[in-house]
Design an enzyme around this catalytic site. Structure first.
Site, PDB file in Angstrom:
ATOM      1  N   ARG A  46       0.852  -1.190   0.000  1.00  0.00           N
ATOM      2  CA  ARG A  46       0.000   0.000   0.000  1.00  0.00           C
ATOM      3  C   ARG A  46       0.887   1.238   0.000  1.00  0.00           C
ATOM      4  NH1 ARG A  46      -4.727  -0.557   4.328  1.00  0.00           N
ATOM      5  NH2 ARG A  46      -6.064  -2.076   3.301  1.00  0.00           N
ATOM      6  N   ARG A  50       4.633   7.577  -6.420  1.00  0.00           N
ATOM      7  CA  ARG A  50       3.989   6.494  -7.127  1.00  0.00           C
ATOM      8  C   ARG A  50       5.026   5.531  -7.708  1.00  0.00           C
ATOM      9  NH1 ARG A  50       0.891   7.770 -11.722  1.00  0.00           N
ATOM     10  NH2 ARG A  50      -0.338   5.939 -12.251  1.00  0.00           N
ATOM     11  N   ASN A 107      -2.785  -1.764  -7.339  1.00  0.00           N
ATOM     12  CA  ASN A 107      -2.470  -0.452  -7.912  1.00  0.00           C
ATOM     13  C   ASN A 107      -0.982  -0.137  -7.922  1.00  0.00           C
ATOM     14  OD1 ASN A 107      -4.764   0.869  -8.939  1.00  0.00           O
ATOM     15  ND2 ASN A 107      -5.588   1.040  -6.863  1.00  0.00           N
ATOM     16  N   ARG A 166     -18.785   3.946 -11.089  1.00  0.00           N
ATOM     17  CA  ARG A 166     -18.970   5.116 -10.217  1.00  0.00           C
ATOM     18  C   ARG A 166     -19.589   6.265 -11.016  1.00  0.00           C
ATOM     19  NH1 ARG A 166     -13.019   4.307  -7.492  1.00  0.00           N
ATOM     20  NH2 ARG A 166     -13.673   3.439  -5.482  1.00  0.00           N
ATOM     21  N   HIS A 221      -6.603   4.267 -14.974  1.00  0.00           N
ATOM     22  CA  HIS A 221      -7.465   4.152 -13.793  1.00  0.00           C
ATOM     23  C   HIS A 221      -7.020   5.200 -12.783  1.00  0.00           C
ATOM     24  CE1 HIS A 221      -9.497   2.611 -10.284  1.00  0.00           C
ATOM     25  NE2 HIS A 221      -8.364   2.291  -9.697  1.00  0.00           N
ATOM     26  N   THR A 269     -10.644   1.166   0.349  1.00  0.00           N
ATOM     27  CA  THR A 269     -11.875   0.855  -0.382  1.00  0.00           C
ATOM     28  C   THR A 269     -11.922  -0.658  -0.561  1.00  0.00           C
ATOM     29  OG1 THR A 269     -11.012   0.827  -2.639  1.00  0.00           O
ATOM     30  CG2 THR A 269     -11.601   2.983  -1.747  1.00  0.00           C
TER      31      THR A 269
END
Length: 332
Positions: free
Chosen positions: A99, A106, A138, A169, A193, A248
């Protein structure tokens, strides 16, 4: 004579057959378990395998699901740290990964996850050489590329969950504004994304009626109704949920089960998922971005050629350049 022998007469000695519709979830964090429960409740697998490196948590999650067997239609739920439990999977869903830490770039997160993928992917390939890979971790577009490179799989069998959730969404928020069900609000978000995703305003419609046709300012800065805000909310939604509950899980789990259903049942539905887009929309590098893809039992069989405005194509190409800039620095 045992109770079982008194109760049951065996009429055919069955050699242990492989599962026909086995699904593996790698990573039993909040996202992995949301994927698992969503898949179980949709009856998509005859065997579900869970894999993680934290053995106590892994066993606990497996037992917790097994205790619900009476209410499910998946006869076998297994788990293990050893990838042998994943053998003969038709679909392998990868949710494992580091995470993002506070203040972490990034690119740094990417390299940490590449190192994790260097362990996971070869193990998956070893036991399920014909599976489809569905990457959820991710940054998903880059990690789908990484999974493709490491696995050596043909590109149609390596799929990123991509903008399937962003589009869901988008449709939900649009539907709320219009007072109708999201299934009846059609709209697509493509590209990367997350932050630089691209809403295709020209295609937004209800019952085939183009909303931009009725309201030409839709999605522009000059729009009195500020529909652009809907896309901004899509981009911000994960950050908002993370701020409120820490992570999430449910929506991504449902989104992944939606993709798994299309793949396992060979439905040939069209989804915005991350695939290799080299040669499309003027992109010349090996990057993965979301475009509308026909999904089925063999993975991505076709891509729908979207009619994009020049500024939408520019945004896509800009995303592709950014991703390639990061990818070419990665150490495999």
């Amino acid at each position: 004579m045992s109770l079982k022998e008194k109760l049951i007469v065996n009429v055919h000695k069955e050699e242990q057959p492989h599962a026909h519709n086995k699904i593996t979830v790698v990573g039993v964090g909040a996202v992995g378990m949301a994927c698992a429960i969503s898949i179980l409740m949709k009856d998509l697998a005859d065997e579900l395998a869970l894999v993680d490196v934290i053995e106590d948590k892994l066993k606990g999650e497996m037992l917790d699901l097994q205790h619900g067997s009476l209410f499910l239609r998946t006869p076998k739920i297994v788990s293990g740290k050893d990838y042998a439990v994943t053998a003969h999977s038709k679909l392998v869903i990868i949710t494992a990964g580091a995470r993002q830490q506070e203040g972490e770039s990034r690119l740094n997160l990417v390299q940490r996850n590449v190192n994790i993928f260097k362990f996971i992917i070869p193990n998956v390939v070893k036991y399920s050489p014909d599976c489809k890979l569905l990457v959820v971790s991710n940054p998903v577009d880059i990690l789908t590329y990484v999974a493709w490179k490491i696995s050596g799989f043909p590109k149609h069998r390596v799929i990123g969950s991509g903008c399937n959730l962003d589009s869901a969404r988008f449709r939900h928020l649009m539907a709320e504004k219009l007072g109708i069900h999201p299934l009846s609000c059609h709209g697509w978000i493509v590209g990367e994304h997350g932050d630089s995703s691209v809403p295709v305003w020209s295609g937004v419609n209800v019952a085939g009626v183009s909303l931009k046709g009725l309201h030409p300012d839709m999605g522009t800065d000059g729009d009195k109704e500020n529909w652009k805000q809907v896309h901004k909310q899509v981009v911000d939604s994960a950050y908002e949920v993370i701020k409120l509950k820490g992570y999430t899980s449910w929506a991504i789990g449902l989104s992944v089960a939606d993709l798994a259903e299309t793949i396992m049942k060979n439905l040939r539905r069209v989804h915005p998922v991350s695939t290799m887009v080299k040669g499309m929309h003027g992109i010349n590098d090996d990057v993965f971005l979301s475009v509308p893809c026909v999904l089925g039992y063999s993975g991505i069989t076709d891509v729908v050629k979207m009619t994009l405005k020049s500024e939408e194509e520019d945004k896509l190409r800009k995303s592709a350049d950014t991703l390639w800039g990061i990818q070419k620095e990665l150490q495999f």
